[in-house]
Design a protein around this motif. Sequence first.
Motif, short mmCIF file in Angstrom:
data_model
loop_
_atom_site.label_atom_id
_atom_site.label_comp_id
_atom_site.label_asym_id
_atom_site.label_seq_id
_atom_site.Cartn_x
_atom_site.Cartn_y
_atom_site.Cartn_z
N THR A 464 0.90 -0.67 0.05
CA THR A 464 0.17 -0.35 0.04
C THR A 464 1.12 1.22 0.09
N GLY A 465 0.51 2.42 0.06
CA GLY A 465 1.20 3.53 -0.06
C GLY A 465 1.50 4.06 1.55
N TYR A 466 1.95 4.82 1.49
CA TYR A 466 2.62 5.49 3.30
C TYR A 466 0.72 5.75 3.81
N ALA A 467 0.72 5.70 5.13
CA ALA A 467 -0.31 7.10 5.40
C ALA A 467 -0.13 7.65 6.61
N PHE A 468 -0.17 8.93 6.62
CA PHE A 468 0.53 9.48 7.83
C PHE A 468 -0.28 9.24 9.43
N TYR A 469 0.44 8.58 10.43
CA TYR A 469 -0.41 7.97 11.49
C TYR A 469 0.54 8.65 12.36
N GLY A 470 0.16 9.84 13.32
CA GLY A 470 0.68 10.59 13.50
C GLY A 470 2.10 11.42 14.20
N ASN A 471 2.44 11.95 15.67
CA ASN A 471 4.02 12.08 15.18
C ASN A 471 4.45 12.01 16.38
N VAL A 472 5.76 11.77 17.41
CA VAL A 472 6.43 11.51 18.36
C VAL A 472 7.33 12.44 18.52
N THR A 473 7.71 12.78 19.53
CA THR A 473 9.17 13.75 20.48
C THR A 473 10.01 12.54 21.10
N PRO A 474 11.14 12.40 20.88
CA PRO A 474 11.51 11.47 21.60
C PRO A 474 11.90 11.50 22.93
N ASP A 475 10.99 12.07 23.67
CA ASP A 475 10.75 12.27 24.79
C ASP A 475 9.25 10.79 25.12
N GLY A 476 9.15 10.60 23.96
CA GLY A 476 7.69 9.94 24.33
C GLY A 476 6.55 10.52 24.02
N GLY A 477 6.46 12.16 23.81
CA GLY A 477 5.57 13.00 23.82
C GLY A 477 5.04 12.89 22.22
N SER A 478 3.87 12.70 22.59
CA SER A 478 2.90 12.16 20.61
C SER A 478 1.92 13.43 20.71
#
Length: 807
Positions: A464-478
């Motif tokens: 399939t194509g790629y879908a955006f699925y949220g963001n994260v930060t290196p310390d665990g944020g989202s």
Amino acid sequence: MKNLLPILTLFLILHSAIAQTNSVTGTVVDHNNTPIFGANVSIINTTKGTQTNENGVFEISNISDGNYTLSISFIGYRTKEVSFSISNQNHVHLETILLYEGNEILNEVLIEGERRNKFSRKKTAYVSKLPLKDIENTQVYSTITNEILKSQIVTNFDDALKNATGVEQLWTSTGRGGDGAGYYALRGFSVQPQLVNGLPGLTNGTINPANIERIEVLKGPSATLFGNAVSSYGGLINVVTKKPYVGTGGELSFTSGTYGLNQIVGDFNTALSEKDNLYFRLNTAYTTEQSFQDAGFRKSFFVAPSLSYKVNNRLSFSFYGEITQAEQTNPTFLFLNRSAPTASSNLEELGYNNKLSFTSNDLSLQNPTQNYRIEMDYKLSDTWQSQTLLSKSSTSTKGYYSYLFDFGVLEGDTYSRYINKQNANTQTTDIQQNFIGDFNIGSLRNRMVVGVDYFNETQTNNSTGYAFYGNVTPDGGSNGDNPFTADVETDAFPLSTSAVDAALASQGVANAKSKYHIYSLYASDVINFTETLSAMVGLRLDHFDNEGDLTNPDDDYNQTTLSPKFGVVYQPIKDQLSVFGNYQNGFTNVAPQLVGNPDEGPQTLQTFNPEQANQLEFGIKTNLFNNRLNATVSYYDIKVKDRVITDPSSPFNKIQGGEVVSKGFEIEINANPIDGLNIRAGYSNNDSETTKSDNTEILNRRPLEAGPKTLYNFWANYEFQDGSLEGFGLGFGFNGASERFAINYASTGEFILPSYTIANASVFYQASKYRIGLKLNNAFNKEYYKGWTTINPQMPRTLLANISYQF
């Protein structure tokens, strides 16, 4: 009659005694007339046999009158049969028996406990496609033996390669389609392990070490003998698998360790028919392992059947198979921004919590892999043999693959997750026909291989194509804010298959199939001008036929390339010290590209010559103190030219002129100073730079694929030989690297991963039938990272326990 009976009895006893004193003797030598010590000499269809002494001499006594055939064999040499007759005589002395060096099919068991320097095996038929000793080979290569893997309780391929001088992991196996195997830096260039027993053998996942006899890392461009499909400018990695041997035996092993590691390994060898010289070997392993992070796992089942059939002294067949069923969560690296500065320039600023995986065990990839190889060897004469080879590989990827990328759109160090559902397959077919000779022209000895090679690779992609699925930060944020939409979004993105499938429902599914073919003719000749001076000359004619996307005829193209090779070896002390130099070549086929200003009319398709890499190298090799000290010291200079770059005077034109220079030196030592002590050490220093390019982002900078500038490794293993501690042993070692660039572009600046040194230790007890061992990896629990535009955290301290039983 009373007197006749005792006389007749005495006559029979004397006749029998005389007959049983019959014997046969002879001397076995190699091509240099050097005696071969320890060659096996047996009389076919009898139980009589012996071995040659240090002078190459053998004697077999108590032979009855009759016609017989001797079989003379030795590891790395072709078996020879010699007929003789004994009739009314006491002794037969045969003329000197000459054994010719042979291929990799071994018909005898090598008793490793009697071999010196177990960490070094420097005679192979794969590196040069000829059975050359390392000391007479102009190419540099590292060999990682099965003994090293056992002493270190190695359970994965990445740990095994830490023993190769100048090799560093760039990133671990992702399992994704096409290129999911691990990447490694070698002499300034990236390489993947794509060779098994000298032939293409692919995998999208990791390689199971259960079936590894040794790993050979060939240094420098190696296209002349192997082509460009399975090698890089830095070299190539060849995995040599375990093969059937004469006899019955095997081993069972179990290893358990930190983070849920459990691995059971089986190895069984038997004769299906001793009379017909038909032997079978089966290696198998089942492994499960979890991650030191909050999610992640890997499990695999591996089975490797192999068969050898010696029809007669001239003809033999062999078959090798490797079948793997594997499943894993793909490691979610942090991909740094490659076109804009990141908010942080080092790990301290990034605040990375490396215990976070940013994935879940519900999202996994399956990587079934199959490799098959059939070989037929036919002895045309004492000086020539034919070798016919067929290999087929198939590797697939099915499941969920995700990556985290810093687009530089959102504030701070924010990484967007993109995910797709993989469904891809790669298949290869390789057919080789080699003629291998060992002959004289006048007084000059020639060892030659002449071969033809056909290689085909077909890739199918229905992902399939790629879908955006949220963001994260290196310390665990989202957060759920899509960086490419105007609105600020707060959607949740649960890491479950049902939620991901819903997100992918709107993505299209690829229906792509591509194919290419390579037709090659090659020859290589090692010429001995004297016993101590030789030269290697090689040439490959390579025709590349690319069909590209099978539905698009416009992307088809083909190229023809010549790849030369040359080397010289001089041995000031024969078989103990050599001085060598080489010129080696590699190349990459370059696809045609559109050129011309589209504002001035239609663009035209321009073709290019293949990209070329040329290496100059010189150094020394040793085999001193009766094989107790093997060392290689070398300096190399690799220049890659004819890279296609944008014309500095016109952004619409392409010219060939980009250059990369990679140079450095390497030192590798394998020592066995006293019985029971084996030492392996390596050090390498590499200086790589893009010296010519219109791309100012990379000009005069170290390429990211070059990895660390400095690498080093050490491992020492000692086993007590006698006394109350006999069988007990200790191992200690370390490996490390200097700092490396994860990002190194003009506009982004630098993101540097720090240097590291990792210490490891082991303790074991070795008995005649079993072995018990403990291994501590990363003993001081060092936090360290690897990467290639990525940040990839490495394993913390782990403890492994192993028990194995031989039968």
